[in-house]
Motif scaffolding. Structure first.
Motif, PDB file in Angstrom:
ATOM      1  N   LYS A 439       0.835  -1.212   0.000  1.00  0.00           N
ATOM      2  CA  LYS A 439       0.000   0.000   0.000  1.00  0.00           C
ATOM      3  C   LYS A 439       0.864   1.254   0.000  1.00  0.00           C
ATOM      4  CE  LYS A 439      -3.620   2.408   2.611  1.00  0.00           C
ATOM      5  NZ  LYS A 439      -4.449   2.414   3.851  1.00  0.00           N
ATOM      6  N   ASN A 442       2.090   1.861  -3.496  1.00  0.00           N
ATOM      7  CA  ASN A 442       0.989   2.412  -4.286  1.00  0.00           C
ATOM      8  C   ASN A 442       0.832   3.907  -3.998  1.00  0.00           C
ATOM      9  OD1 ASN A 442      -2.400   1.146  -4.946  1.00  0.00           O
ATOM     10  ND2 ASN A 442      -1.405   2.992  -5.647  1.00  0.00           N
ATOM     11  N   ASN A 446       1.370   7.170  -6.461  1.00  0.00           N
ATOM     12  CA  ASN A 446       0.337   8.204  -6.587  1.00  0.00           C
ATOM     13  C   ASN A 446       0.925   9.592  -6.356  1.00  0.00           C
ATOM     14  OD1 ASN A 446      -1.408   6.087  -6.927  1.00  0.00           O
ATOM     15  ND2 ASN A 446      -2.529   6.375  -5.005  1.00  0.00           N
ATOM     16  N   ASP A 455      -2.889   4.367  -9.189  1.00  0.00           N
ATOM     17  CA  ASP A 455      -3.912   3.369  -8.902  1.00  0.00           C
ATOM     18  C   ASP A 455      -4.157   2.467 -10.104  1.00  0.00           C
ATOM     19  OD1 ASP A 455      -4.251   4.211  -6.317  1.00  0.00           O
ATOM     20  OD2 ASP A 455      -6.052   5.402  -6.714  1.00  0.00           O
ATOM     21  N   PHE A 458      -1.256  -0.155 -10.269  1.00  0.00           N
ATOM     22  CA  PHE A 458      -1.344  -1.179  -9.223  1.00  0.00           C
ATOM     23  C   PHE A 458      -2.576  -2.058  -9.400  1.00  0.00           C
ATOM     24  CE2 PHE A 458       2.182   0.777  -7.238  1.00  0.00           C
ATOM     25  CZ  PHE A 458       2.645  -0.114  -6.285  1.00  0.00           C
TER      26      PHE A 458
END
Length: 599
Positions: A439, A442, A446, A455, A458
């Motif tokens: 996370k 990710n 971003n 997003d 991923f």
């Protein structure tokens, strides 16, 4: 007052020494691959004192059960009295009746030189610490001293990332650092160079080489090491802050080694049977590049799932597609940027990895995160039962490498690049040594490239097993991706034996002609269209003599029973990757930016 101060210092010194676990290792019987090891654990308060051999090793994710090479274990107390030992499990020794001190002695057998195990013989003592030393779990935060006793008659010296205490004694502040500190004792050669950072801080790079070559070969090879180190420094903008100011490559290029590379916090193990004179000058550099990149990515840009490292159980991480895979992407790219391989060699070298990932049926079963979870089963793990990994597994090294390539080229379309994304991850997590999660990666993408882009990448390629549009991405940097000319594909690895039978050596690929025809590993093809197999060519070339779409009648043996099936040949699914001829000025500029060091 002065006397009181001296007494206080003396007391603290004695107290500190009393809280230090100490080891001694010697190699009198090196010819038979044995070391003699003693350990002293003071100030024990538990009634039953437990010591263990690790089941794992930093940088590896599977179990290795190092206790199997330990024997002649004895224990005494501080007065030399023998103590009772019990074995509650295969990797633990429980000791009772002590007086607060336990001395342990044992013999280690070690005969594999790689990144996981240890090897002792009359050429060297190649020591991976978890494969060598017992440890006490309850003292994981205690300081450790270890006295290596090199064979002076063999001109052995000591190389390690452990800081020197005095003479041949080295130290570690805690168990984690000790276990992460491989050590080489041999008659090695050594070269060093110093890197001065923008802030004026100096960092030392040390290359230790145990080999049977010449000093001139070492000099030439070391120049390649320097170019690689500096090309990788350019990615992150700085070297990592090595704990004691030095990073040490520990290389063994000797006939009795096993090919491997293993990263550690301030060092790496490099092993190969290939000497510098016999191709190693070029072919061993890939491991150098890969392992040094880990000094940022893995050692400091560290997955939360591996922190702290567990010595008692397998270590599972869902981030290996990034930790190992993105490192693999940079491995040969760095050699290209350092001008150690050509642009053409780099680009065409992508082909094998691309075809392996692109054509694998395994993506229907696991995404890159789940492929990473497989590490305890595949990372030098051993088992005797057959598995179906040809159809269900893609190496997270390869999978992550191809996704790193796609991310880099996708970012470059936006005027960005993967180098600067790696810098962001470095400054956010690695430099501050904050462990990360998927996370977090990710979120970092971003931040760097925009939420929609991050997003989308991923969701499509990390959380799911989709593949990017590589044809379009390659065009942006003047590279062509094209399917090979229409040649027939059978879909199985077949070897023709002396009896002119074609043995299927691996599981047939899901969806391939052989798979759809019901053929399987262990079958022996005896005839094709009623004819015996040829003796003058290999099976793959023989199949290419038939047009795509041809239906072949296959006679085969399964468990010695004759059977028959039909196989319809498909087109070879593999692609070739090459530099495009006469790219536009813009495209050539993009390619140059991609394949060259950007300061």
């Amino acid at each position: 007052m002065k006397a009181l101060l001296l007494l206080t210092i003396l007391f603290l010194s004695i107290s500190s020494n009393a809280q230090t676990n100490s080891y001694t290792i010697s190699f009198e019987n090196a010819v038979h691959h044995e070391a003699e090891i003693t350990a002293t654990f003071p100030k024990i308060t538990s009634e039953i004192f437990s010591v263990r051999m690790s089941r794992t090793s930093p940088g590896r994710y599977a179990l290795h059960e190092f206790a199997k090479n330990i024997y002649a274990v004895k224990a005494t107390d501080g007065q030399g009295k023998s103590l009772a030992i019990k074995r509650p499990n295969p990797y633990q020794w429980d000791i009772s009746g002590h007086d607060g001190t336990v001395n342990i002695s044992y013999t280690l057998f070690a005969d594999r030189a790689d990144g996981t195990y240890s090897q002792i013989d009359e050429t060297h003592a190649h020591l991976n610490i978890p494969a060598t030393f017992m440890y006490a779990p309850e003292f994981s935060e205690r300081k450790i001293n270890v006295n290596f006793q090199p064979r002076e008659d063999l001109n052995w010296k000591i190389a390690t990332q452990l800081p020197l205490v005095s003479n041949t004694t080295y130290s570690a502040d805690n168990l984690q650092y000790f276990m992460d500190s491989p050590t080489e004792l041999s008659n090695f050669g050594m070269r060093e160079f110093e890197v001065t950072e923008a802030d004026g801080k100096k960092k030392n790079i040390r290359f230790v080489l145990h080999h049977n070559g010449t000093e001139a070969e070492l000099d030439t090879y070391f120049e390649k090491i320097k170019k690689t180190v500096l090309a990788e420094k350019a990615v992150f903008g700085e070297l990592a802050n090595f704990d004691y100011g030095t990073y040490t490559f520990l290389a063994c290029y000797i006939p009795n080694a096993s090919g491997d590379g293993m990263e550690h916090r301030n060092s790496t193990i490099l092993t190969n049977t290939r000497s510098l004179a016999e191709g190693g000058m070029e072919k061993n550099m890939g491991t150098v590049s890969h392992e040094f990149f880990h000094s940022w990515n893995v050692e400091r840009i560290r997955p939360k799932s591996l922190e702290p490292f567990n010595f008692e159980e397998a270590n599972m991480s869902g981030e290996l597609w990034f930790a190992e895979g993105f490192t693999s992407y940079y491995t040969n790219l760095i050699l290209c940027r350092a001008k150690l391989i050509t642009d053409q060699e780099y680009v065409e070298g992508i082909t094998g990895t691309f075809n392996y990932v692109w054509n694998s049926p395994a993506r229907q079963f696991f995404n890159p995160i789940e492929m990473s979870y497989q590490a305890p089963f595949v990372d030098a793990a051993t088992s005797v039962d057959p598995v179906n990994r040809e159809n269900t597994f893609i190496s997270y090294y390869s999978y992550g490498s191809i996704l790193g390539l796609a991310l880099d080229l996708s970012l470059r379309e936006k005027g960005l690049n993967l180098d600067d994304f790696m810098k962001l991850v470095w400054t956010t997590y690695g430099k501050k040594e904050i462990p990360y999660t998927v996370k977090n990666l990710n979120e970092s993408l971003n931040t760097y490239a925009g939420k929609d882009f991050g997003d989308a990448f991923f969701n499509a390629y990390i959380y799911n097993g989709n593949m990017p549009d590589y044809t379009t991405l390659f065009k942006t940097v003047g590279v062509t991706l094209s399917q090979q000319a229409a040649v027939a594909n059978f879909g199985a690895s077949v070897t023709i034996n002396a009896s002119l039978q074609g043995e299927i050596r691996r599981n047939t690929t899901i969806g391939s002609p052989a798979y759809l025809g019901g053929l399987e590993k262990g079958d022996f093809i005896t005839k094709i269209n009623g004819q015996a197999l040829p003796s003058s060519t290999n099976f793959e070339d023989y199949i290419k003599t038939f047009p795509v779409g041809t239906e072949l009648t296959i006679d085969f043996l399964r468990n010695a029973e004759p059977q028959k099936t039909t196989v319809k040949l498909a087109s070879n699914p593999e692609y070739s990757i090459k530099l495009a001829d006469n790219p536009s000025k813009k495209t050539l500029k993009n390619r140059t930016a991609w394949l060259n060091v950007q300061e």
